[in-house]
Design a protein around this motif. Sequence first.
Motif, PDB file in Angstrom:
ATOM      1  N   LYS A   1      33.026  -5.865  74.817  1.00 45.79           N
ATOM      2  CA  LYS A   1      33.393  -6.633  73.630  1.00 45.79           C
ATOM      3  C   LYS A   1      33.133  -5.781  72.381  1.00 45.79           C
ATOM      4  O   LYS A   1      32.127  -5.072  72.296  1.00 45.79           O
ATOM      5  CB  LYS A   1      32.550  -7.912  73.588  1.00 45.79           C
ATOM      6  CG  LYS A   1      32.988  -8.890  72.560  1.00 45.79           C
ATOM      7  CD  LYS A   1      32.175 -10.178  72.702  1.00 45.79           C
ATOM      8  CE  LYS A   1      32.673 -11.197  71.718  1.00 45.79           C
ATOM      9  NZ  LYS A   1      31.986 -12.473  71.879  1.00 45.79           N
ATOM     10  N   LYS A   2      34.083  -5.874  71.425  1.00 44.82           N
ATOM     11  CA  LYS A   2      33.948  -5.099  70.191  1.00 44.82           C
ATOM     12  C   LYS A   2      33.888  -6.034  69.004  1.00 44.82           C
ATOM     13  O   LYS A   2      34.453  -7.118  69.024  1.00 44.82           O
ATOM     14  CB  LYS A   2      35.158  -4.174  70.021  1.00 44.82           C
ATOM     15  CG  LYS A   2      35.250  -3.100  71.071  1.00 44.82           C
ATOM     16  CD  LYS A   2      36.429  -2.186  70.789  1.00 44.82           C
ATOM     17  CE  LYS A   2      36.408  -1.006  71.684  1.00 44.82           C
ATOM     18  NZ  LYS A   2      37.107  -1.134  72.901  1.00 44.82           N
ATOM     19  N   GLU A   3      33.203  -5.580  67.971  1.00 43.38           N
ATOM     20  CA  GLU A   3      33.184  -6.321  66.719  1.00 43.38           C
ATOM     21  C   GLU A   3      34.233  -5.675  65.810  1.00 43.38           C
ATOM     22  O   GLU A   3      34.164  -4.487  65.509  1.00 43.38           O
ATOM     23  CB  GLU A   3      31.804  -6.239  66.073  1.00 43.38           C
ATOM     24  CG  GLU A   3      31.619  -7.228  64.980  1.00 43.38           C
ATOM     25  CD  GLU A   3      30.166  -7.284  64.510  1.00 43.38           C
ATOM     26  OE1 GLU A   3      29.927  -8.041  63.570  1.00 43.38           O
ATOM     27  OE2 GLU A   3      29.307  -6.583  65.073  1.00 43.38           O
ATOM     28  N   VAL A   4      35.236  -6.464  65.390  1.00 40.96           N
ATOM     29  CA  VAL A   4      36.327  -5.953  64.576  1.00 40.96           C
ATOM     30  C   VAL A   4      36.279  -6.631  63.216  1.00 40.96           C
ATOM     31  O   VAL A   4      36.150  -7.853  63.131  1.00 40.96           O
ATOM     32  CB  VAL A   4      37.692  -6.220  65.256  1.00 40.96           C
ATOM     33  CG1 VAL A   4      38.834  -5.722  64.393  1.00 40.96           C
ATOM     34  CG2 VAL A   4      37.730  -5.578  66.634  1.00 40.96           C
ATOM     35  N   PHE A   5      36.383  -5.840  62.175  1.00 43.10           N
ATOM     36  CA  PHE A   5      36.336  -6.364  60.815  1.00 43.10           C
ATOM     37  C   PHE A   5      37.710  -6.248  60.179  1.00 43.10           C
ATOM     38  O   PHE A   5      38.402  -5.248  60.356  1.00 43.10           O
ATOM     39  CB  PHE A   5      35.333  -5.578  59.958  1.00 43.10           C
ATOM     40  CG  PHE A   5      33.929  -5.673  60.455  1.00 43.10           C
ATOM     41  CD1 PHE A   5      33.128  -6.735  60.081  1.00 43.10           C
ATOM     42  CD2 PHE A   5      33.425  -4.702  61.305  1.00 43.10           C
ATOM     43  CE1 PHE A   5      31.836  -6.837  60.553  1.00 43.10           C
ATOM     44  CE2 PHE A   5      32.130  -4.786  61.776  1.00 43.10           C
ATOM     45  CZ  PHE A   5      31.334  -5.853  61.402  1.00 43.10           C
ATOM     46  N   CYS A   6      38.079  -7.261  59.447  1.00 44.45           N
ATOM     47  CA  CYS A   6      39.323  -7.236  58.691  1.00 44.45           C
ATOM     48  C   CYS A   6      39.014  -6.661  57.319  1.00 44.45           C
ATOM     49  O   CYS A   6      38.153  -7.169  56.603  1.00 44.45           O
ATOM     50  CB  CYS A   6      39.890  -8.651  58.560  1.00 44.45           C
ATOM     51  SG  CYS A   6      41.458  -8.690  57.694  1.00 44.45           S
ATOM     52  N   VAL A   7      39.669  -5.582  56.971  1.00 45.93           N
ATOM     53  CA  VAL A   7      39.461  -4.968  55.662  1.00 45.93           C
ATOM     54  C   VAL A   7      40.808  -4.843  54.965  1.00 45.93           C
ATOM     55  O   VAL A   7      41.857  -4.888  55.600  1.00 45.93           O
ATOM     56  CB  VAL A   7      38.793  -3.583  55.772  1.00 45.93           C
ATOM     57  CG1 VAL A   7      37.404  -3.696  56.364  1.00 45.93           C
ATOM     58  CG2 VAL A   7      39.645  -2.628  56.576  1.00 45.93           C
ATOM     59  N   GLY A   8      40.768  -4.691  53.676  1.00 42.23           N
ATOM     60  CA  GLY A   8      42.011  -4.577  52.918  1.00 42.23           C
ATOM     61  C   GLY A   8      41.903  -3.488  51.883  1.00 42.23           C
ATOM     62  O   GLY A   8      41.096  -2.576  51.994  1.00 42.23           O
ATOM     63  N   SER A   9      42.715  -3.619  50.871  1.00 41.60           N
ATOM     64  CA  SER A   9      42.695  -2.706  49.743  1.00 41.60           C
ATOM     65  C   SER A   9      41.835  -3.361  48.661  1.00 41.60           C
ATOM     66  O   SER A   9      42.173  -4.440  48.167  1.00 41.60           O
ATOM     67  CB  SER A   9      44.127  -2.495  49.241  1.00 41.60           C
ATOM     68  OG  SER A   9      44.118  -1.930  47.959  1.00 41.60           O
ATOM     69  N   THR A  10      40.733  -2.732  48.314  1.00 36.69           N
ATOM     70  CA  THR A  10      39.816  -3.311  47.342  1.00 36.69           C
ATOM     71  C   THR A  10      40.537  -3.680  46.056  1.00 36.69           C
ATOM     72  O   THR A  10      40.321  -4.743  45.480  1.00 36.69           O
ATOM     73  CB  THR A  10      38.661  -2.330  47.038  1.00 36.69           C
ATOM     74  OG1 THR A  10      38.062  -1.962  48.269  1.00 36.69           O
ATOM     75  CG2 THR A  10      37.644  -2.943  46.118  1.00 36.69           C
ATOM     76  N   TYR A  11      41.423  -2.812  45.606  1.00 33.67           N
ATOM     77  CA  TYR A  11      42.182  -3.056  44.383  1.00 33.67           C
ATOM     78  C   TYR A  11      43.009  -4.326  44.504  1.00 33.67           C
ATOM     79  O   TYR A  11      42.971  -5.194  43.633  1.00 33.67           O
ATOM     80  CB  TYR A  11      43.067  -1.832  44.114  1.00 33.67           C
ATOM     81  CG  TYR A  11      44.134  -2.055  43.081  1.00 33.67           C
ATOM     82  CD1 TYR A  11      43.809  -2.080  41.728  1.00 33.67           C
ATOM     83  CD2 TYR A  11      45.466  -2.240  43.443  1.00 33.67           C
ATOM     84  CE1 TYR A  11      44.780  -2.289  40.770  1.00 33.67           C
ATOM     85  CE2 TYR A  11      46.440  -2.446  42.487  1.00 33.67           C
ATOM     86  CZ  TYR A  11      46.097  -2.473  41.151  1.00 33.67           C
ATOM     87  OH  TYR A  11      47.052  -2.683  40.214  1.00 33.67           O
ATOM     88  N   LEU A  12      43.765  -4.460  45.585  1.00 35.55           N
ATOM     89  CA  LEU A  12      44.589  -5.651  45.776  1.00 35.55           C
ATOM     90  C   LEU A  12      43.733  -6.886  46.057  1.00 35.55           C
ATOM     91  O   LEU A  12      44.052  -7.983  45.592  1.00 35.55           O
ATOM     92  CB  LEU A  12      45.594  -5.434  46.908  1.00 35.55           C
ATOM     93  CG  LEU A  12      46.732  -4.457  46.612  1.00 35.55           C
ATOM     94  CD1 LEU A  12      47.590  -4.232  47.852  1.00 35.55           C
ATOM     95  CD2 LEU A  12      47.580  -4.921  45.448  1.00 35.55           C
TER      96      LEU A  12
END
Length: 176
Positions: A3-14
Motif C-alpha cells: 500500500k502506498k500513500e499518495v498525495f494530490c498536489v497542484g500548482s501553488t500559484y493556481l
Amino acid sequence: LPKKEVFCVGSTYLDSMKAKKQMLPPLAQNENLVILLAPSWGKNGILSKFGSRFIDALIQTGYQIVIRPHPQSVTSEKEMLDGLKEKYPQIEWNFDNDNFNILNRADLLISDFSGVIYDFSLIFNKPVIYADTDFDTLPYDADWLDEKIWSLRVLPKIGTKLEEKDFPDLKNVIEN
C-alpha cells in the motif's frame, strides 16, 4: 504491491488564485460584455503582430475593451504601447501589478500564447479566444523540437482560434 500513500498536489500559484476566487462574492453581470485583451510580449504577440488592425476590429464589436499588456511590454515595447494608448484613449488600459481583479471582471479573454490563458480558463472558467500569430519558436529556444510545443498544442482544447481573416467578423466569433 505494498500500500502506498499518495498525495494530490497542484500548482501553488493556481491553488492560491483559486482560494482567492472562492473568497469573493459573486460578481454582478456586466451590462456590456467586458473583453480582456491580454497578449504576450515580443514579435509573436497580438499587439506586435496585428496592432491597430486588431484593436480596430475589437472596437467595432461595441463591447467594453480592456487591454492588459504583458508587463515586459511596458519596458521592451514602450514605444509601440505609447503609440497605441495615444491612438485609443477610449480603451481601458490595465497595468495593475496583480492581474486577478481584471481577470475576475472580464467576461471573455483574447490572447495569443500567453500563460494568462490558463489562469483565466482554469480559475475563472470563462471562454478564451486565442489569436493565431504564426508563432516563431526560435526566440523561445524551442526551434529544435520535433513537435509543436505543448502550450500551443493545447490551445484548441481550451479556446477558439482566431485568424486575421476573422477580424471583420470578430463580433460573431465572440458571440459564438
